[in-house]
Write a protein that holds these residues in place. Structure first.
Motif, PDB file in Angstrom:
ATOM      1  N   GLU A 214     -26.338  44.220 -30.424  1.00 38.61           N
ATOM      2  CA  GLU A 214     -25.638  44.584 -29.184  1.00 38.61           C
ATOM      3  C   GLU A 214     -24.130  44.416 -29.300  1.00 38.61           C
ATOM      4  OE1 GLU A 214     -27.272  42.303 -25.981  1.00 38.61           O
ATOM      5  OE2 GLU A 214     -29.266  43.190 -26.181  1.00 38.61           O
TER       6      GLU A 214
ATOM      7  N   THR B 181     -22.764  48.637 -27.036  1.00 36.51           N
ATOM      8  CA  THR B 181     -22.913  48.775 -25.589  1.00 36.51           C
ATOM      9  C   THR B 181     -22.032  49.919 -25.113  1.00 36.51           C
ATOM     10  OG1 THR B 181     -23.212  46.386 -25.414  1.00 36.51           O
ATOM     11  CG2 THR B 181     -22.644  47.537 -23.387  1.00 36.51           C
TER      12      THR B 181
ATOM     13  N   LYS C 265     -27.323  49.193 -23.381  1.00 40.96           N
ATOM     14  CA  LYS C 265     -27.122  48.382 -24.584  1.00 40.96           C
ATOM     15  C   LYS C 265     -28.079  48.812 -25.686  1.00 40.96           C
ATOM     16  CE  LYS C 265     -25.884  44.000 -22.316  1.00 40.96           C
ATOM     17  NZ  LYS C 265     -24.947  43.312 -23.192  1.00 40.96           N
TER      18      LYS C 265
ATOM     19  N   GLU D 280     -24.416  49.444 -17.427  1.00 47.07           N
ATOM     20  CA  GLU D 280     -24.219  49.659 -18.864  1.00 47.07           C
ATOM     21  C   GLU D 280     -25.542  49.920 -19.554  1.00 47.07           C
ATOM     22  OE1 GLU D 280     -22.484  45.998 -20.179  1.00 47.07           O
ATOM     23  OE2 GLU D 280     -24.351  44.885 -19.963  1.00 47.07           O
TER      24      GLU D 280
END
Ligand code: GDP
Ligand code: MG
Length: 598
Positions: free
Chosen positions: A189, A218, A253, A251
């Motif tokens: 990530e 991300t 990821k 977001e």
């Protein structure tokens, strides 16, 4: 750990084995949509797709599944197109997943696309879970089919779910297998962003919506991104997930599947297979496997009403916004006037574009016979790619010619092997080998010119095997062939739009057959119309459409009424797409007929 609760998978199957139906059941079972929201077969949304019963573009949906133990898993289901024209899109969808459900119809067993899709999935190192569907049917043979999958593909089927997607049997077993067998994603990530675009759509409000699988890093709103193949930079305006409608999230990821909008104006700038990275912190390398879509089949598109040229151009431009594989350029034909030479992934893609032009843009189009790309090495050493037979150089300028070949895999019940081999022979197939899948079914491998396959090969195959044979093919490259240009003359004038490239040894037979066919198709007019086939200046066949006499119908009614009626009806239908060529009215059918003759 977040990623341990994610499973990214797709469903692969031969057409009609139940992929869409199973997707619906999974959506229903996980409560992603209530019964009422559940439109029949959610994943095939486009009207055309529904009618044709195939998925044209990939779609994705996020399911939330709670196990018996009360754990919540996110299951991202990515649907894949079900036609060879879109094999590259299929491969990108597979690259977005860790696993695949291989659905096999328990009454039919392994078919050509079962194998082709399965090999594609294996190439991408996916965990494959065989699922035996349609066990509700009396003719289902689940045990035999399991054995077949083990023998032919080498997948362990000992605990393959036996299901009926239609009546909803065994769906829990499928969910269990997804959670237990498909590996979870394991991307870093914190690494620089790498997200794979596996599909993209144009939306007039949001701009291009890229369907992505985040492999590493991300992505969020406001981030400056770069598309590694197109090298263009944008600012992210929205990221989200599919529920199945677009739902914005803060977001995405590593491991996630979702969408990104970034005011991208054209799907060409965000092509399927491209990698999105962060502009300020670029990944070292793009994700593997990108290639631009390559059109394989070309055809001339002409408005039946010449005044509609601009409208056709605008419509093609609009379609192109959403179809990175469609290409076109202006072309003029002596016979048809102003139009466009369009390039497509395959025949289905071509038909889809034509239908959309007619339905959504209300245009009447005449299309010329589709042609592959021929490669010509000229005597002066120049190599040209020919997409329109009309432009073929004269034979004296040609050193040699090559045409694209495919490797074709055909699976058929053994009683039709003779008929299939005969057909393949007719289509200039080169026999490679033959294997038995079970005692009653055979798999044949041929190398064949793409040109012979694009038009009616599949239909011919189906009709010779009562619908039981299945076909898959992939391009293998170019091979030298002895080819000539066959011209058709109406009323003594060559009609450029009817020219085609044919194998030399078949030119005479083709020429004769086309003239006979055109004689049937071109309606009688007030004068006699000679139809001729020619190679260079040499006439090789001739037919005549007799002049129409006023009393001709009256006379016919004495005899074969039904035939005449049919002819009249046909003429009426044809009226819509008639093109005036010189003094002769030629129906759309004529342009396709040149390919339909055996
Ligand atoms: P796809 O082409 O793989 O997406 O196949 P579909 O899901 O569209 O299914 C093709 C046909 O098979 C449809 O008519 C379905 O209703 C039918 N079908 C799908 N699953 C089952 C099943 O479990 N049992 C039966 N009897 N029919 C099924
Ligand atoms: Mg389907």
């Amino acid at each position: 750990d977040r990623q341990k609760k994610i499973r990214n998978f797709c469903i692969i199957a031969h057409i009609d084995h139940g992929k869409s139906t199973l997707a619906d059941r999974l959506i229903e079972k996980t409560g992603t949509l209530t019964q009422r929201e559940m439109e029949d077969q959610v994943l095939d949304t486009m009207e055309l797709e529904k009618e044709r019963g195939i998925t044209i573009k990939a779609q994705a949906i996020r399911l939330v599944h709670t196990t018996e133990g009360g754990e919540e898993y996110i299951l991202n289901l990515i649907d894949t197109p079900g036609h060879v024209d879109f094999n590259y899109e299929v491969s990108r969808s597979l690259a977005a997943c860790e696993g695949a459900l291989l659905v096999v119809d328990a009454t039919q067993g392994i078919q050509a696309q079962t194998l082709a899709n399965c090999y594609l999935a294996l190439e991408h190192d996916l965990e494959i879970i065989p699922v035996i569907n349609k066990i509700d049917l009396p003719s289902a043979r689940p045990d035999e089919i399991k054995k077949e999958i083990e023998d032919v593909i080498g997948l362990d089927c000992s605990d393959a779910p036996l299901i009926s997607a239609k009546v909803g049997l065994g769906i829990d077993d499928v969910l269990k297998a997804i959670v237990e067998k498909i590996p979870c994603p394991e991307g870093d990530e914190d690494a620089p962003l790498r997200a794979l675009i596996f599909d993209s759509y144009y939306d007039s409000y949001k701009g291009v919506i890229c369907y992505i699988r985040v492999k590493e890093g991300t992505i969020k709103k406001g981030m400056k991104i770069k598309l590694m193949a197109s090298k263009k930079e944008y600012e992210v305006t929205e990221v989200g997930i599919f529920r199945p409608q677009y739902m914005e999230v803060p977001e995405l990821k590593a491991g996630d599947v979702g969408y990104v909008c970034a005011s991208i104006k054209n799907v060409r700038d965000a092509r399927v297979g491209d990698t999105i990275t962060e502009a300020e912190r670029e990944a070292k390398e793009p994700l593997p496997g990108y290639r631009p879509a390559i059109p394989m089949v070309f055809s001339g598109f002409y408005p039946t009403d010449s005044a509609k040229y601009e409208e056709l151009k605008e419509a093609l431009e609009k379609l192109q916004l959403n179809d990175a594989a469609l290409i076109f350029e202006p072309e003029t034909s002596v016979a048809l006037g102003f139009g466009f030479r369009c390039g497509f992934l395959g025949l289905l893609h071509m038909e889809i574009v034509q239908e959309r032009l007619e339905r959504e843009y209300n245009l009447d189009i005449v299309t010329t016979a589709p042609s592959v790309i021929y490669r010509i090495t000229k005597t002066d050493g120049e190599v040209i790619e020919l997409t329109n037979p009309t432009n073929m150089p004269s034979p004296t300028e040609i050193e040699f010619m090559e045409e694209p070949y495919v490797k074709a895999t055909i699976i058929t019940p053994s009683e039709y092997v003779g008929a299939v081999m005969d057909l393949c022979q007719n289509k200039r197939g080169i026999f490679k080998n033959m294997e038995y899948i079970e005692t009653t079914r055979v798999m044949l491998h041929y190398e064949m010119p793409l040109n012979e396959i694009i038009y009616d090969f599949f239909d011919a195959l189906k009709s010779r095997t009562k619908g039981y044979a299945s076909l898959d093919y992939e391009l293998i490259g170019y091979k030298e062939s002895d080819l000539v240009k066959l011209d058709i003359l109406l009323n003594g004038d060559p009609v450029d739009a009817l020219s085609q490239i044919v194998p030399k040894e078949r030119a005479y037979q083709r020429g004769r057959a086309i003239c006979e066919k055109l004689k049937e198709i071109i309606p009688r007019q007030l004068f006699e119309i000679p139809i001729q086939a020619a190679i260079g200046s040499k006439i090789i066949a001739r037919e005549t459409v007799k002049a129409l006499r006023k009393d001709v119908l009256a006379k016919c009614y004495g005899g074969d009424i039904t035939r005449k009626k049919k002819l009249l009806e046909k003429q009426k239908e044809g009226k819509k797409r008639m093109k005036q060529i010189g003094t002769v009215e030629v129906p759309q059918e004529a342009f396709m007929a040149v390919l339909k003759v055996e």
